[in-house]
Design a protein around this motif. Structure first.
Motif, PDB file in Angstrom:
ATOM      1  N   GLN A  28      -9.526   4.580  -0.033  1.00  0.00           N
ATOM      2  CA  GLN A  28      -7.836   3.966  -1.040  1.00  0.00           C
ATOM      3  C   GLN A  28      -6.687   5.006  -1.149  1.00  0.00           C
ATOM      4  O   GLN A  28      -5.531   4.119  -1.339  1.00  0.00           O
ATOM      5  N   ASN A  29      -6.469   5.881  -1.198  1.00  0.00           N
ATOM      6  CA  ASN A  29      -5.714   6.805  -1.701  1.00  0.00           C
ATOM      7  C   ASN A  29      -5.763   7.750  -0.495  1.00  0.00           C
ATOM      8  O   ASN A  29      -4.364   8.402  -1.194  1.00  0.00           O
ATOM      9  N   ASN A  73       0.382  -0.996   0.132  1.00  0.00           N
ATOM     10  CA  ASN A  73       0.238  -0.012   0.113  1.00  0.00           C
ATOM     11  C   ASN A  73       0.584   1.303  -0.028  1.00  0.00           C
ATOM     12  O   ASN A  73       0.385   2.167  -0.899  1.00  0.00           O
ATOM     13  N   TYR A  81      -6.302  -1.086   2.591  1.00  0.00           N
ATOM     14  CA  TYR A  81      -6.733  -0.262   1.712  1.00  0.00           C
ATOM     15  C   TYR A  81      -5.489   0.493   0.499  1.00  0.00           C
ATOM     16  O   TYR A  81      -4.928   1.123  -0.447  1.00  0.00           O
ATOM     17  N   ASN A  82      -4.953  -1.449  -0.069  1.00  0.00           N
ATOM     18  CA  ASN A  82      -5.035  -1.266  -1.150  1.00  0.00           C
ATOM     19  C   ASN A  82      -5.910  -0.992  -2.206  1.00  0.00           C
ATOM     20  O   ASN A  82      -7.278  -1.732  -2.093  1.00  0.00           O
ATOM     21  N   ASP A  97       1.121   6.653  -0.181  1.00  0.00           N
ATOM     22  CA  ASP A  97       0.174   6.316  -1.003  1.00  0.00           C
ATOM     23  C   ASP A  97       0.586   5.588  -2.169  1.00  0.00           C
ATOM     24  O   ASP A  97       0.570   6.876  -2.877  1.00  0.00           O
TER      25      ASP A  97
HETATM   26 CA   LIG Z   1      -3.778   2.439  -0.985  1.00  0.00          CA
END
Ligand SMILES: [Ca+2]
Ligand SMILES: [Ca+2]
Length: 634
Positions: free
Chosen positions: A308-309, A259, A353-354, A318
């Motif tokens: 996510q980002n 991540n 979170y990936n 990230d």
């Molecule tokens: Ca991420």
């Protein structure tokens, strides 16, 4: 004056030449192998002024398919194809660039610069082994376990030059050699597999967190994927550890972080393109929430994007896994690691979170080369549907995860609750029972990696109020229920503490791991009577489990907990084991009629921990706050 002008002209010329002359400083992956199932390989080539170079490869079986130039002229990405019959050896990458040197206003000289870079294609000689529910995993924070080599504790040339055991936030000098020196300790305890917190280089400066300067001793901020941290002993010490572990029948799981990377990562100092990372106009942290991703009916794009980002913390940027070069870089590193070191499994950090499509691709790439490889993902969630969503599951959802195993946080929370609550409606053992009753959501819950504590949680012995009976209940359950269990280092010798004031409290040095330690808990003589009782309990059950097909892979049948007693069976065609757990304050006699479908045909049993034989299975005496693991016999 003339001389001065001549010198200036020469300096200018040098600058022009320097601005155009190509050089190669790094190639990642640092080598590759012949005979991989996937013939494609993308090399990241980094140097100076590589843009504009033509590239040639002259090696039988190897084709250069494409040369990619990107925003930063210091990078080239080369797509190679390695045919199945290709022989191992050293191929040569040839970079050729025409540079033009201006000499005065009208005159210029054309010059051809050629660079030849060797690149090694090796024979695949590692044989990773399968990790599954037959195993018992032991989690180690390498900096905090044992110091095998005091010469590598710190290096003046690294961004963080400190090592100080008196400071809980700094490095303490533990290393891979220290772990290698204790392989017999793990064998004795009944451990079959080691999982180490990340070993990859974290050449990060200290960071100020909560007012204290902290080292990246935990290992979660990579700065060069292709080097194991020198302070842990480097690539050589890791290779030695994996090789020696294999010789003793032990396996090794690597902690992977896809991540994010450390802000001091070498690539970020001269980034290939802006969107290598997820960039934000103003710093944006991830929300640390799983719901925006799993909320397929009511979610929104903004919350999804932040989850996510957003960056994990300001010093862990990230990665944009939607960028094909980033994705290739990460996936190839995973494959490289298995081939280079021979590791047997993966634990993936911060899984949720990936980019989940990227994670599916990454898992597929690993599983194509190494079928049945154990890949377990960390999602610190308390919702069973969420945990299943990120894992191979039977849910009817548009995104289907191919992750074989979750770190089973849902069961972890249930165990904590069960041991700290009185038995009641929905409480105590009912928490465990109802959690397992939802196992039908997973494709294979036997692969769920189960635990009672880890490096991010309060230590188990403290959570249960330092009660040895509760300790045995929880660990007895862990080693006999379904799943692939792991222990956190030191839990077997009752290491304790809450994450108060910080998580450093639950990451203390294993006593005896340093030559100067006055107490050595690696040996029975160094442990207190209570610590030896705990150690022996884990050792007895773990070693029994090693040879028990029922506990390793048998079906789990559980019965509704009643009157503070929880009964379940692990069974297959060859063996049946009955487990009775009580959280009552008084002794009881358990009538076993309601378990007839699992007891049919059995007349006696042997209690595994005490070694006592049970001659009457119809009425079983159950001591207060106890666990019995009974191997049934006909
Ligand atoms: Ca991420
Ligand atoms: Ca050391």
């Amino acid at each position: 004056m003339k001389k001065l002008l001549a010198v200036l002209a020469l300096l200018c010329l040098c600058k022009v030449v320097e601005a155009q002359t190509p050089s190669v400083q790094r190639i990642n992956p640092t080598n590759w192998w012949v005979g991989m199932k996937n013939p494609a390989l993308q090399l990241l080539v980094y140097g100076k002024n590589l843009k504009g170079s033509t590239v040639a490869v002259n090696y039988p079986g190897v084709t250069l398919e494409k040369v990619h130039t990107v925003e930063n002229p210091n990078y080239l990405f080369l797509d190679l194809k390695i045919a199945p019959e290709t022989q191992a050896g050293e191929l040569k990458l040839e970079f050729t660039k025409n540079i033009t040197i201006q000499k005065g206003k009208k005159k210029s000289i054309d010059q051809v610069v050629k660079i030849t870079q060797p690149y090694s294609l090796k024979v695949r000689d590692k044989k990773p082994q399968v990790v599954n529910s037959q195993d018992f995993i032991y989690l180690i924070l390498p900096d905090r376990f044992a110091n095998g080599d005091v010469r590598n504790d710190k290096f003046a040339s690294m961004a963080d030059t400190a090592a100080d055991r008196k400071n809980p936030f700094l490095r303490h000098g533990g290393d891979l050699q220290g772990i290698t020196q204790h392989l017999d300790y793990f064998k004795d305890l009944g451990v079959t597999t080691l999982w180490l917190n990340p070993v990859i280089e974290n050449d990060q400066p200290q960071t100020n967190e909560g007012g204290a300067m902290r080292s990246a001793y935990h290992g979660y901020g990579f700065t060069d994927q292709y080097n194991v941290d020198r302070r842990l002993g480097g690539n050589e010490a890791y290779l030695t550890l994996v090789t020696e572990a294999h010789k003793k029948g032990l396996k090794v799981i690597q902690d992977a972080v896809y991540n994010h990377v450390g802000i001091n990562h070498w690539i970020l100092k001269d980034i290939p393109m802006k969107d290598w990372l997820h960039q934000w106009d103003t710093y944006t942290n991830t929300s640390y929430r799983d719901e925006p991703v799993i909320d397929i009916l009511h979610g929104n794009k903004a919350d999804f994007k932040v989850q996510q980002n957003g960056w994990f913390v300001p010093f862990l940027p990230d990665l944009n896994q939607d960028n094909a070069f980033v994705a290739n870089y990460l996936i190839q590193h995973a494959l490289w690691t298995v081939e280079y070191f021979g590791i047997d499994g993966w634990r993936v950090d911060t899984y949720q979170y990936n980019d989940l499509n990227f994670m599916n691709r990454c898992n597929t790439a690993l599983l194509e080369e190494y079928p049945n490889m154990f890949i377990t993902g960390e999602n610190s969630v308390s919702n069973i549907v969420s945990q299943a969503y990120y894992t191979r599951n039977v849910l009817q959802v548009p995104f289907k995860s191919n992750l074989p195993s979750p770190n089973d946080f849902v069961l972890y929370y249930a165990i904590n609750d069960a041991l700290n609550q009185n038995f009641d409606w929905g409480k105590g053992f009912n928490r465990i029972y109802s959690t397992l009753a939802s196992d039908g959501l997973y494709e294979n819950p036997d692969l769920n990696m189960t635990f009672v504590d880890n490096h991010d949680q309060d230590r188990y012995f403290s959570v249960i109020g330092e009660d040895l009976n509760k300790y045995k209940l929880g660990l007895g359950f862990l080693l006999t229920t379904r799943g692939t269990p792991h222990l956190y280092y030191g839990t077997e010798v009752l290491m304790k503490n809450f994450k108060n004031p910080s998580d450093a409290e639950v990451r203390q040095d294993f006593p005896g791991g340093w030559a100067e330690d006055k107490v050595n808990k690696f040996v029975a003589e160094g442990r207190t009577a209570q610590e030896n009782e705990a150690f022996t309990f884990v050792k007895t059950l773990a070693n029994y489990r090693k040879n028990s097909p029922a506990l390793q892979t048998g079906k789990l049948t559980q019965y509704l907990p009643q009157e503070g007693i929880y009964v379940y069976f692990r069974h297959n065609a060859t063996q049946s084991v009955m487990v009775i757990m009580s959280q009552n304050k008084e002794a009881k006699t358990l009538s076993t009629e309601r378990f007839a479908e699992n007891l049919q045909g059995f007349t006696t049993g042997k209690e595994v921990i005490s070694g006592k034989t049970l001659t009457d299975l119809k009425q079983i005496n159950v001591q207060p706050m106890s666990i019995q693991v009974i191997a049934l016999a006909k």
